[in-house]
Design an enzyme around this catalytic site. Structure first.
Site, PDB file in Angstrom:
ATOM      1  N   CYS A 101       0.829  -1.208   0.426  1.00  0.00           N
ATOM      2  CA  CYS A 101      -0.080   0.102   0.138  1.00  0.00           C
ATOM      3  C   CYS A 101       0.922   1.453  -0.393  1.00  0.00           C
ATOM      4  O   CYS A 101       0.715   2.279  -0.515  1.00  0.00           O
ATOM      5  CB  CYS A 101      -0.577  -0.130   1.332  1.00  0.00           C
ATOM      6  SG  CYS A 101       0.109  -0.169   2.941  1.00  0.00           S
ATOM      7  N   HIS A 159      -1.509   0.944   7.638  1.00  0.00           N
ATOM      8  CA  HIS A 159      -1.689   1.401   6.303  1.00  0.00           C
ATOM      9  C   HIS A 159      -1.619   2.240   5.952  1.00  0.00           C
ATOM     10  O   HIS A 159      -1.866   3.174   6.572  1.00  0.00           O
ATOM     11  CB  HIS A 159      -3.489   1.066   5.852  1.00  0.00           C
ATOM     12  CG  HIS A 159      -4.398   0.418   5.073  1.00  0.00           C
ATOM     13  ND1 HIS A 159      -3.483  -0.238   3.802  1.00  0.00           N
ATOM     14  CD2 HIS A 159      -4.882   1.313   4.142  1.00  0.00           C
ATOM     15  CE1 HIS A 159      -4.091   0.203   2.336  1.00  0.00           C
ATOM     16  NE2 HIS A 159      -5.225   1.153   2.767  1.00  0.00           N
TER      17      HIS A 159
END
Length: 1032
Positions: A98, A342
């Protein structure tokens, strides 16, 4: 519907009142439950397995009502993978990438960088055939080629998201491990700058510096004369410290503040200076402001920071100049560490000024024209913290998860043409090729969906038509089909096979009554249609109801109900004496005692005989029968205890008795196959003849044993035996026989009636395949000194007189002897010993090699670990246990050796095998026997466990580190506190295997522990394999 057990009971309730010979067709249909009422829809939650007429709950619900077309397939709509109009393209998260996706989206929206990358000279792609409309066999290789192709796909692809695996693979990133985003950004831009600097176009060479590189100056100012000494330095991003600050302006001010005052004693120059007064002397077009100090030592700080939409950097310039930056991207990090969590990106579109949130494949457009971070970016940490989010002024945003802020310098005049970036022709053709593949995939998926829907509709009509025909009405012909096949037929997700009823057949080839729960009764019309469409074998119609199985079951049920009453009657009748003129029958006493249990087992076995063919594997019997087969003494069949080996009446009268004919007839009902012997039946003639012959042979064996015992009395009583430790003076020759022969002979002498006489000596097992002797003088000494004469292949020594008797009474295949030779001219007057046959040196060396290899390839062997405190304790062990002395091992290594029957392999039970030196003649030179060896004391070879010693199970391929962990659990000593030694050698290499370190079975390892550690958590880390063990 009634439960399954109630249906089972009702199906056989008539059997208690009907004799087996009176069974009619009506009783058979009751047993197969043909007349049980069928269940109606809605009456059962699930199918009644005990009712063959219940056709509810087998999967018909999904076919009889209105059906949604989506139920006919599990294929997602391919248009859901298509890019919506006026939206951006997402990037697939390959596991933990990510952080890569967020930076790629930010760099893609940098129009100047994208335009420069499109100008990158890609000679490989441009060299392909451009006229055909396709670029065949082209795959990007370099990082710039991958980035070009990726940006082109992000701009003009028809897909909702694309796969960046090509670029990630070219960068050599681990998709399963998240990296620090700051490090990735720096390294990637550095790599990109280095690659573009080699291009011929000067604008392309400096595009990274033009977009991201600024310059500030370290200025040293004199406090007296005002003299300045600047030191310029480049930067690609500003790394600001947020701890203790509330807004971005405070962080920038701290970064550029005066840091120190320095006094210089030299009078020739100014004596007072102020160091590191920073000022920005060249602003950057694209300003990356890193709030990387959200991570202190890579641990996240939960500090709110306020930042403006428009950042004024004019006060920080070295000269008066208007310099404002507009916020263009915010990178958000959710998590507690730089290597977990994330990343998402909020990016402003340069064309429309709209804000978008990029979360890997998902892209969301923000409402309005302003940045809206939302509460989801801070939800993870806010729940844990009591700090409330401060209110933000107009034009400001506040976040505790903002990882990087991207500002772009505002220009007075903006050329609208600069917002349009054209994709080069060769890249556009690559994109068109990918779009073509995507459209082909969409069409293929759409066709598959259509085929599934068409097939489902046809199946829907078929099921509706056939399901109405399935129930068999009263008076109509019917058949049985498997329940599982009907369920699979109604489950469209499974492939439909032909109908197979063979697994439900009994031993008579018909439907077994016990399998009625596995089949359903349907009309013959429906069965004809199903068998016609799908095929099948073993059709089961009305004639498939098995009368034999029902009759047998009826008989078993009646006998089971009658068994207890008959048992009491039989036992009472058996106690009454027979009349003088009444003839009876022989039955076994054990059979009479246990006949009720045998009857139950027999009834169960009778039921098993009628079970379906597939219920038992070939050769497999019922569980009750199988359990009794394992016990050789337990009776299996009635009256077998009075059978002899020849199938006749046993001659042992104490094991049987006579019962009346009335008792026998009762027992015959339960055991129709039991052997029958009337009272006047004679005992087995063969057994009587063998008994007579056995008594005669027993008398002969006793005579033979007495004769051999009297001739070899000393050998039998093990008295006055010759030994090699103390060679007898009156003879120079001793004879050798296997100790196995002596043991078997002694068994026969002790019990001549129970044992077979020994006929031959069998000396060949002591020789190698070449006919040579396999035992050295030292090994034979060890045999007798440690009294290891229980092994099959050990040896026994005989006097010459005893050998003469044995040669006369037994068959001798090979004479083996050992001679004492006096030769004063050789070996300093030592005595020599010579064996006949001679020692086979080749086989002996092969044995030693094999022995050493076996001792280093063991598994699940035992070693002993002794914990010692100091040298005195070690000395005590040496005195109390001489086998702990390393020298003792050398004299016991060849203990318990043996030679295989087929040749030459000798094994040892102890620690090591020492290769012997043989002279050229094959004779062995032996020094005079010491006083200790003359004593002939027998010592037990079994290991004696001492206090403070523990046995551990190890393998040769186990490492020393793993052994130390075992010792840690046994003695509570940490591995790094363990000092291990064996035979005086220290064991230090933790990575070496125990076999390579010379640790063999039955070894004694000495453990000396250092001072114990107080941190027991470290011991737990060792157990988990987190610590690195150092040498003791």
């Amino acid at each position: 519907m009634a439960p399954r057990l109630q249906l089972e009971k009702a199906a056989w309730q008539w059997a208690e009142m009907v004799k087996p010979e009176d069974i009619t067709r009506e009783h058979i249909e009751l047993a197969y439950r043909v007349a049980v009422s069928a269940c109606k829809r809605g009456a059962c939650r699930r199918n009644c397995r005990g009712n063959p007429n219940c056709l509810v709950g087998i999967g018909e619900q999904s076919w009889l009502g209105e059906i949604d077309e989506n139920a006919f397939h599990n294929i997602d709509d391919p248009n859901s993978e298509r890019r919506d109009k006026n939206t951006f393209v997402g990037l697939t998260n390959l596991g933990a990438t990510c952080y890569v996706n967020t930076f790629l989206q930010v760099w893609f929206h940098n129009l100047e960088l994208r335009r420069a990358l499109y100008r990158f000279q890609n000679s490989r792609a441009e060299g392909h055939n451009m006229d055909s409309g396709e670029i065949k066999d082209y795959e990007p290789r370099t990082i710039c080629e991958h980035l070009q192709y990726l940006f082109a796909l992000l701009q003009n692809s028809n897909r909702r998201y694309i796969d960046p695996s090509g670029l990630v693979k070219a960068l050599g990133l681990d998709t399963g491990q998240q990296q620090d985003a700051q490090e990735f950004s720096k390294l990637f831009l550095s790599l990109l700058e280095d690659t573009l600097s080699k291009q011929k176009d000067p604008n392309l060479q400096n595009v990274i510096q033009q977009q991201f590189c600024g310059q500030f100056s370290y200025v040293t100012v004199c406090n007296k004369c005002g003299r300045e000494s600047p030191l310029p330095s480049r930067f690609y991003e500003l790394e600001l410290n947020i701890q203790g600050h509330k807004n971005l302006t405070e962080c920038v001010t701290e970064f550029l503040k005066v840091t120190a005052h320095i006094s210089v004693p030299d009078s020739s120059i100014c004596q007072s200076w102020t160091c590191r007064n920073l000022s920005i002397i060249r602003p950057v077009t694209k300003c990356f402001i890193d709030i990387f100090n959200h991570f202190a030592h890579k641990k996240k700080l939960n500090t709110f920071i306020s930042f403006p939409e428009v950042l004024d950097m004019g006060p920080f310039l070295g000269k008066e100049e208007k310099c404002t930056y507009e916020l263009s991207a915010v990178l958000i990090h959710r998590g507690v560490s730089a290597y977990s969590g994330h990343y998402i990106a909020h990016v402003r579109d340069a064309h429309t000024n709209d804000w978008y949130k990029f979360n890997d494949e998902e892209i969301e457009k923000m409402e309005g024209k302003k940045l809206q971070l939302g509460i989801e970016e801070d939800i993870a940490e806010t729940a844990k913290s009591q700090t409330r989010k401060p209110k933000c002024s107009k034009g400001y945003h506040c976040s505790r998860n903002a990882y990087m802020l991207v500002y772009k310098r505002q220009m007075e005049e903006i050329d609208q043409t600069e917002t349009n970036v054209e994709v080069p022709a060769f890249l556009q053709k690559l994109v068109d090729q990918d779009n073509k593949k995507f459209e082909e995939w969409c069409n293929e998926m759409a066709d598959m969906r259509k085929q599934s829907v068409d097939k489902g509709k046809a199946k829907h009509e078929e099921v509706k038509e056939l399901y109405e025909l399935l129930p068999a009405e009263d008076g109509q012909s019917y058949e049985f089909v498997p329940l599982e096949w009907l369920k699979k037929w109604l489950d469209d997700s499974t492939a439909i096979k032909e109908i197979d009823n063979s697994q439900f057949l009994c031993s008579h080839g018909k439907l077994h009554p016990d399998n009625i729960a596995e089949v359903k009764r349907i009309s013959s019309k429906a069965a004809d249609l199903l068998f016609g469409r799908y095929g099948g074998i073993s059709r089961l119609g009305q004639s498939s109801l098995c009368r034999d199985c029902v009759t047998q079951r009826c008989r078993v049920i009646r006998l089971k109900n009658q068994l207890n009453e008959d048992y009491r009657e039989v036992m009472n009748l058996a106690k009454a004496p027979l009349e003088s003129d009444e003839s009876g029958f022989w039955i076994g006493k054990a059979s009479l005692r246990s006949w009720r249990q045998l009857a139950l087992d027999q009834l169960e076995e009778d039921e098993e005989e009628t079970k379906p063919n597939n219920s038992k594997v070939n050769g497999e019997r019922s569980s009750s029968a199988g359990s009794k087969e394992g016990d050789g003494e337990e009776m299996k069949n009635f009256n077998e205890d009075i059978l002899c080996y020849h199938g006749g009446l046993s001659i042992i009268e104490n094991d049987r008795r006579v019962v009346s004919a009335e008792v026998w007839n009762k027992l015959r009902m339960y055991f129709p196959k039991a052997p029958e012997f009337p009272q006047n039946h004679e005992s087995c003639q063969q057994c009587m003849r063998l008994e007579r012959e056995g008594k005669e042979n027993e008398a002969l064996n006793r005579m033979m044993a007495n004769e051999q015992k009297s001739s070899l009395l000393n050998l039998f009583q093990e008295k006055n035996r010759p030994t090699l430790q103390k060679w007898p003076q009156d003879t120079d020759v001793l004879y050798i026989v296997p100790n196995y022969f002596v043991d078997e002979w002694r068994k026969f002498i002790r019990r001549p009636a129970k044992s077979n006489p020994v006929s031959s000596v069998g000396n060949s097992i002591l020789l190698c395949p070449h006919g040579g002797f396999m035992f050295t003088y030292d090994s034979m000494l060890t045999f007798k000194s440690d009294c290891l004469c229980l092994s099959m292949h050990s040896i026994a020594l005989l006097w010459p007189a005893e050998w003469e008797v044995i040669s006369r009474m037994f068959l001798v295949d090979q004479v083996i002897s050992i001679c004492r030779i006096h030769d004063k001219t050789r070996d300093n007057g030592n005595v020599q010993y010579q064996t006949h046959p001679d020692l086979c040196r080749e086989c002996r060396e092969g044995f030693i090699f094999q022995q050493q290899r076996d001792m280093r390839e063991y598994a699940q062997a035992t070693v002993y670990v002794r914990k010692v405190i100091d040298k005195k304790t070690v000395s005590f062990y040496m005195i109390m246990c001489p086998q702990f002395n390393p020298n003792h091992y050398e004299c016991t290594t060849r203990n318990n050796s043996s030679v295989a029957k087929d040749g030459w392999r000798e094994r040892s039970r102890f620690q090591s095998a020492k290769r012997q030196k043989l002279n050229e003649t094959g004779s062995l030179s032996v020094a005079p026997v010491t006083a200790a060896s003359k004593s002939g004391i027998r010592r037990s070879t079994r290991h004696r466990k001492l206090r403070g010693e523990k046995a551990l199970i190890i393998s040769a391929n186990q490492t020393l580190k793993e052994l130390k962990i075992q010792i840690m659990h046994a003695f509570s000593v940490a591995p790094f506190d363990q000092n291990l030694s064996i035979d005086g050698r220290c064991l230090t290499d933790d990575s070496a295997t125990l076999g390579s370190l010379g640790v063999i079975p039955e070894s004694i390892i000495c453990l000396k522990a250092d001072e114990p550690i107080a941190d027991y958590a470290a011991m737990d880390d060792v157990y988990q394999g987190k610590c690195c063990f150092t040498s003791a």
